[in-house]
Design an enzyme around this catalytic site. Structure first.
Site, PDB file in Angstrom:
ATOM      1  N   GLU A  86       0.784  -1.236   0.000  1.00  0.00           N
ATOM      2  CA  GLU A  86       0.000   0.000   0.000  1.00  0.00           C
ATOM      3  C   GLU A  86       0.817   1.288   0.000  1.00  0.00           C
ATOM      4  O   GLU A  86       0.480   2.238   0.722  1.00  0.00           O
ATOM      5  CB  GLU A  86      -0.984   0.007   1.175  1.00  0.00           C
ATOM      6  CG  GLU A  86      -2.067  -1.037   1.050  1.00  0.00           C
ATOM      7  CD  GLU A  86      -3.214  -0.829   2.026  1.00  0.00           C
ATOM      8  OE1 GLU A  86      -4.301  -1.341   1.757  1.00  0.00           O
ATOM      9  OE2 GLU A  86      -3.012  -0.154   3.073  1.00  0.00           O
ATOM     10  N   GLU A 130      -6.490  -7.956  -0.122  1.00  0.00           N
ATOM     11  CA  GLU A 130      -7.212  -7.537   1.088  1.00  0.00           C
ATOM     12  C   GLU A 130      -8.625  -7.159   0.692  1.00  0.00           C
ATOM     13  O   GLU A 130      -8.836  -6.368  -0.232  1.00  0.00           O
ATOM     14  CB  GLU A 130      -6.542  -6.341   1.779  1.00  0.00           C
ATOM     15  CG  GLU A 130      -5.230  -6.643   2.471  1.00  0.00           C
ATOM     16  CD  GLU A 130      -4.687  -5.433   3.247  1.00  0.00           C
ATOM     17  OE1 GLU A 130      -5.494  -4.542   3.611  1.00  0.00           O
ATOM     18  OE2 GLU A 130      -3.473  -5.377   3.473  1.00  0.00           O
TER      19      GLU A 130
END
Length: 603
Positions: A413, A504
């Protein structure tokens, strides 16, 4: 780096157990040379284990700075004449080590091993004092990054930009081990599988200070092939392949000999191939569909300390639910975990600790301490990049021979929209490919870096996405979230024509909270939300995997968005199932193992 094993030529002495422990509140331990005598005002602490939760003291739990570990160790008399090595499997985040009064090593990075030859500093049949200074502070030039600030009371406080608690300490085993003075120092194995899977080859490369020979043995210890020299290729007819769900392992027995000594090192080898072809992820030339989780090394009291009981139980739950894979989010996991994955045919995406390269998530910043630019001299800079490269090198050096590891993830991320992102990540992607040309690579994409704003995803082989439509955005509106999610996935599919793994997807859920109206935070909402995502995955052909966030609830720093930690687990922190566990078990065990479900789920 080879993991220590006991063989006819090697012995191991584990140093796990109780150590003396002291906080260095005044940061005076180095100046006062604490390693030269017994630690003052110490208390007992368990190793391995995070120091944070072992005591009933909030100041220790949230402490930032140096802490000290120490213990006396007896060197076996029978080790005379052997090479003696001291090894730490993981010290988070920095460790400096003394044997008696001699500094022998230091290491930055909290999740990979380090070791030193301590033969000159120990005497067989006598005791030595081992002292470790551990520091848990993070800054913009560490992996992961963070910032140390001083509060109004003059107390240091560690802030960080990732959403899991900054557990620290000696997290994995400590050991002494021996080798002969002629020894095998490193082994690299690469396997190739013919298209028809009826033939395979095993390339080997050995670093040793003696004459090298190798034997490849099957699981029954029958010799399959032999070779001589520090490198070569072994041919295997009708190989028994390492497969998802079946962790068949050969053994490459490597021997290094001199005129007076020899060393034997047995390396477990799984024969398998990994490739990306178009929108497919191939294992042994067959398309593979990932089911499983992003996880954390996290448990009550232990923190991130490795625990065999927890490992066995967690994998029993994964087997029950039908998971065939996981990602080591967001750092390299204990080597015992990868050994288990090798043995049981679990597929692993192996990730560095590069998490938190983001100014837009609102995590870890106090008023006035947020840098203006992410990729800049004051934040993520050239020194950060070198630390990141070192983390990649250490990850690959440790895990390169695990057949369960099918892909490297170099970061989680990062914000990949700003100027400087591509200049930062392109050299790291290139370096990763050079270090290991045999595995695909990825960099896990954060939610707001979509197909139109992201600048780096074409550098990688597989697109890994973390997505939370219906939670952080479109909150509670599953109908709109379904449309937006599918629109984005189709945009990525059209742009890259790569395999897509959703690494995710999940929602915070309070165990025991129920709602007739499928309200957010309820177990009903978690189930409805997952069902919606699965409908979309089944309709998008490029999606080749689904890894729920998270396997279990886990600890985080305090904040108004986190009530007792992150509650996105399918299991609670003490491994009790929420309703969604049964939903996933029905979906995943209902699939043909490793195959994508038939497209359906029309809106």
């Amino acid at each position: 780096m080879l993991r220590p094993v006991e063989t006819p030529t090697r012995e191991i002495k584990k140093l796990d157990g109780l150590w003396a422990f002291s906080l260095d509140r005044e940061n005076c331990g180095i100046d006062q040379r604490w390693w030269e005598s017994a630690l003052q005002e110490s208390r007992a602490i368990a190793v391995p284990g995070s120091f944070n939760d072992q005591f009933a003291d909030a100041d220790i739990r949230n402490y930032a700075g140096n802490v000290w570990y120490q213990r006396e160790v007896f060197i076996p008399k029978g080790w005379a004449g052997q090479r003696i090595v001291l090894r730490f499997d993981a010290v988070t985040h920095y460790g400096k080590v003394w044997v008696n009064n001699q500094e022998v090593m230091e290491h930055q990075g909290g999740y990979t091993p380090f070791e030193a030859d301590v033969t000159p500093y120990v005497i067989a049949g006598k005791s030595v004092r081992i002292t470790v200074c551990v520091n848990n502070e993070l800054n913009w030039q560490t992996i992961p990054p963070g910032m140390v600030i001083t509060d109004e009371n003059g107390k240091k406080k560690q802030s960080y930009f990732h959403d899991f608690f900054n557990y620290a300490g000696i997290h994995r085993s400590v050991m002494l081990y021996t080798t002969p003075n002629t020894w095998v120092d490193d082994i690299t194995v690469v396997t190739h599988v013919a298209q028809d899977c009826n033939h395979a080859s095993v390339d080997w490369q050995v670093v040793a200070n003696g004459d090298v020979s190798v034997e490849l043995r099957d699981a029954d210890q029958q010799v399959v092939a032999t070779g001589q020299g520090t490198s070569g290729t072994l041919q295997v007819v009708n190989p028994h392949l390492w497969q998802p769900g079946e962790g068949y392992l050969y053994e490459l027995c490597v021997t290094a000999k001199s005129q007076t000594e020899c060393d034997i090192y047995p390396l477990r080898v799984g024969i398998r191939s990994v490739a990306v072809k178009g929108e497919q992820f191939l294992i042994n030339h067959k398309p593979f569909y990932f089911t499983g989780f992003g996880r954390h090394e996290d448990a009550d009291l232990r923190g991130k300390g490795f625990d065999n009981v927890l490992m066995v139980h967690d994998h029993a739950l994964m087997d029950w639910i039908g998971a065939n894979s996981y990602r080591t989010s967001h750092y390299p996991y204990a080597e015992e975990m990868l050994d288990w994955a090798d043995e049981h045919g679990i597929v692993v995406i192996d990730e560095t600790a590069a998490v938190g390269f983001n100014l837009s998530l609102g995590i870890g910043f106090e008023a006035g301490n947020k840098p203006k630019e992410l990729y800049s001299e004051e934040a993520v800079n050239g020194e950060t990049q070198q630390a990141h490269l070192q983390a990649i090198k250490e990850l690959i050096a440790r895990d390169k021979n695990h057949p369960s590891v099918v892909m490297w993830s170099i970061a989680n991320e990062p914000d990949t929209r700003p100027q400087g992102a591509r200049e930062y990540f392109a050299p790291l992607a290139e370096a990763t490919r050079k270090l290991d040309p045999t595995r695909p690579i990825t960099c896990v994409n954060v939610m707001f870096c979509d197909a139109h704003t992201d600048t780096i995803s074409d550098l990688f082989d597989v697109l890994c996405l973390n997505r939370y439509y219906g939670w952080y955005v479109q909150s509670g509106d599953l109908e709109t979230a379904e449309k937006v999610l599918e629109k984005e996935l189709l945009a990525w599919q059209e742009k890259l024509h790569q395999p897509i793994i959703i690494t995710e997807y999940g929602v915070d859920t309070l165990a025991g909270l129920h709602s007739m109206y499928t309200d957010m935070w309820s177990e009903e909402y978690q189930c409805a939300w997952l069902d919606m995502y699965h409908r979309v995955f089944d309709r998008v052909s490029a999606v080749v995997g689904e890894q729920v966030w998270n396997f279990a609830d886990f600890a985080t720093s305090q904040g108004i968005l986190r009530v007792g930690g992150n509650k996105k687990g399918i299991f609670t922190r003490d491994r009790k199932p929420k309703s969604a566990a049964f939903l996933l078990q029905k979906r995943w065990t209902g699939m043909n193992f490793g195959e994508k479900p038939q497209q359906g789920g029309k809106q």
